[in-house]
Design an enzyme around this catalytic site. Structure first.
Site, PDB file in Angstrom:
ATOM      1  N   HIS A 182     -57.054  -6.724  15.813  1.00 30.50           N
ATOM      2  CA  HIS A 182     -57.126  -7.760  14.706  1.00 30.50           C
ATOM      3  C   HIS A 182     -58.823  -7.660  14.446  1.00 30.50           C
ATOM      4  O   HIS A 182     -59.697  -7.027  15.108  1.00 30.50           O
ATOM      5  CB  HIS A 182     -57.133  -9.079  15.562  1.00 30.50           C
ATOM      6  CG  HIS A 182     -57.374 -10.544  14.549  1.00 30.50           C
ATOM      7  ND1 HIS A 182     -58.602 -10.784  14.268  1.00 30.50           N
ATOM      8  CD2 HIS A 182     -56.522 -11.344  14.003  1.00 30.50           C
ATOM      9  CE1 HIS A 182     -58.426 -11.867  13.627  1.00 30.50           C
ATOM     10  NE2 HIS A 182     -57.408 -12.056  13.292  1.00 30.50           N
ATOM     11  N   VAL A 184     -61.484  -9.140  14.106  1.00 29.90           N
ATOM     12  CA  VAL A 184     -62.563  -9.516  14.848  1.00 29.90           C
ATOM     13  C   VAL A 184     -62.877  -8.948  16.233  1.00 29.90           C
ATOM     14  O   VAL A 184     -63.922  -9.098  16.948  1.00 29.90           O
ATOM     15  CB  VAL A 184     -62.699 -11.125  15.142  1.00 29.90           C
ATOM     16  CG1 VAL A 184     -62.778 -12.121  14.007  1.00 29.90           C
ATOM     17  CG2 VAL A 184     -61.672 -11.527  16.070  1.00 29.90           C
ATOM     18  N   LYS A 185     -61.997  -7.879  16.541  1.00 31.37           N
ATOM     19  CA  LYS A 185     -61.952  -7.163  17.530  1.00 31.37           C
ATOM     20  C   LYS A 185     -63.070  -5.913  17.402  1.00 31.37           C
ATOM     21  O   LYS A 185     -63.712  -5.837  16.508  1.00 31.37           O
ATOM     22  CB  LYS A 185     -60.513  -6.730  18.120  1.00 31.37           C
ATOM     23  CG  LYS A 185     -59.751  -7.996  18.550  1.00 31.37           C
ATOM     24  CD  LYS A 185     -60.174  -8.847  19.553  1.00 31.37           C
ATOM     25  CE  LYS A 185     -59.068  -9.685  20.088  1.00 31.37           C
ATOM     26  NZ  LYS A 185     -58.432 -10.390  19.375  1.00 31.37           N
ATOM     27  N   HIS A 186     -63.146  -5.218  18.564  1.00 32.86           N
ATOM     28  CA  HIS A 186     -63.985  -3.871  18.414  1.00 32.86           C
ATOM     29  C   HIS A 186     -63.629  -3.181  17.440  1.00 32.86           C
ATOM     30  O   HIS A 186     -64.668  -2.314  16.848  1.00 32.86           O
ATOM     31  CB  HIS A 186     -63.978  -3.476  19.858  1.00 32.86           C
ATOM     32  CG  HIS A 186     -64.472  -4.205  21.033  1.00 32.86           C
ATOM     33  ND1 HIS A 186     -63.391  -4.964  21.558  1.00 32.86           N
ATOM     34  CD2 HIS A 186     -65.491  -4.206  21.689  1.00 32.86           C
ATOM     35  CE1 HIS A 186     -64.051  -5.692  22.660  1.00 32.86           C
ATOM     36  NE2 HIS A 186     -65.581  -5.198  22.638  1.00 32.86           N
TER      37      HIS A 186
END
Length: 381
Positions: A182, A184-186
């Site tokens: 997603h 907002v992930k790394h």
């Protein structure tokens, strides 16, 4: 004191290399189920130090596929933590099984192995550990419990890709580990996820599951003929998303290093702030810092947290709260009879949690702004 630019709690980074990778794939003749999918799967499996990766269209789909691979069925129970996004427990419910909530360690908010052991019954089939905020759980203790009782051990590593525990990579610590891509992930594929494992049978079952339950894709069929042997889903990930993922993966190590630098800046300042404290780090855990979470000290924190949250939002910080304990959601109360008081540590922690901005493109001056606004809010009471 204001902030001239909005700082969300998390945000993707997209550069020209990412754009070119996607554009090249869009004009390659393959949009889905093509070579970039298997290339991405192999790259993430290599990062995780395991043999197999199965790309799917979300972290939730990865969790669901894992539960299918384990053969979960109605009447089974799976132990999960309450301090997580609902998908970590929803995947159990998707299979007609029952999630059983084990409380968390108050210092880390990771699932407490002692609580897990207390909840095991003849119906228990497995454990889902969640690497909350990016810190690996106590997999050594969880593995002992799982092996003792003949249970599967799954790792919801959607927060912790690139982290490690005592030198062992996240992704290799459980029977199946799950990632999310997603924004907002790394690293991101837009939406997307992956399940990684060393077990070839789990790998095979998840591949069938993501493709409608059909045992072979169109490249393996004899002419037109195919057979659907299981009830699966369309959880496939596209080639151009995988191309984006491959491009993002090249920068993952650098981005995680920057997240740790930001966390170090926060940690240094919070050592001098009496009212708020970051979560503790377990010995041997190499935190990946998807989130930077602080907790208000003292009892009855909810009103103070609300005031602090509103003030920081007003000043341009996109702070967030992670998470409402899953067992307190109305669906779980109605469906499974969960109730307030079931997981007191998670419930008390929730009242005082705030996630601060944490993403690689943040500058040191952004961290200074965040800390200044927090100090200003606390001084105002």
């Amino acid at each position: 004191m204001g902030n001239s630019k909005f700082l969300p709690y998390g945000r993707q980074s997209i550069d020209e290399c990412d754009l070119k990778a996607v554009a090249d794939t869009l004009t390659s003749g393959w949009l889905t189920t093509g070579p970039k999918v298997s290339e991405f799967e192999q790259a993430i499996a290599k990062l995780s130090k395991v043999a197999h990766g199965v790309a799917v269209n979300s972290g939730t789909a990865a969790l669901h596929a894992a539960m299918y691979a384990f053969g979960l069925k109605e009447g089974d129970e799976v132990i999960v933590p309450p301090m997580t996004f609902a998908a970590s427990a929803n995947c159990v419910a998707y299979m007609g099984a029952t999630p059983i909530f084990a409380d968390v360690d108050p210092k880390t908010l990771l699932i407490d192995p002692e609580k897990v052991e207390q909840l095991i019954t003849p119906k228990t089939r497995g454990i889902i550990a969640v690497d909350y905020a990016g810190q690996p759980c106590d997999y050594d203790a969880l593995r002992v419990i799982a092996d003792k009782h003949g249970l599967f051990l799954a790792s919801d590593a959607c927060h912790s890709i690139g982290g490690d525990l005592n030198g062992q990579m996240v992704g290799s610590l459980a029977d199946i580990s799950l990632y999310s891509f997603h924004p907002v992930k790394h690293m991101t594929t837009g939406e997307g996820g992956m399940a990684v494992t060393d077990n070839p049978e789990y790998d095979k079952r998840m591949r069938i599951f993501r493709n409608h339950g059909i045992t072979a894709d169109f490249r393996q069929r004899d002419g037109w003929f195919y057979e659907m042997e299981e009830l699966g889903f369309n959880y496939r990930l596209t080639d151009f998303q995988c191309a984006l993922g491959l491009s993002q993966l090249e920068k993952l190590e650098k981005w995680i290093e920057r997240r740790r630098e930001i966390a170090s800046l926060y940690n240094h300042e919070f050592a001098e702030i009496e009212e708020l404290a970051p979560l503790e780090i377990r010995p041997g855990a190499n935190h990946a810092y998807h989130l930077y979470v602080v907790k208000l000290k003292g009892s009855d924190c909810a009103p103070k947290r609300k005031a602090l949250f509103d003030y920081l939002r007003e000043k341009g910080l996109g702070v967030q709260v992670h998470y409402i304990p899953v067992h307190l959601h109305p669906y779980y109360k109605k469906k499974f009879g969960t109730y307030k008081g079931m997981c007191p540590v998670a419930e008390e922690a929730y009242n005082g949690l705030i996630s601060l901005p944490m993403f690689p493109a943040m500058e040191d001056s952004d961290v200074t702004v965040v800390l200044s606004l927090i100090k200003d809010a606390l001084q105002r009471g």
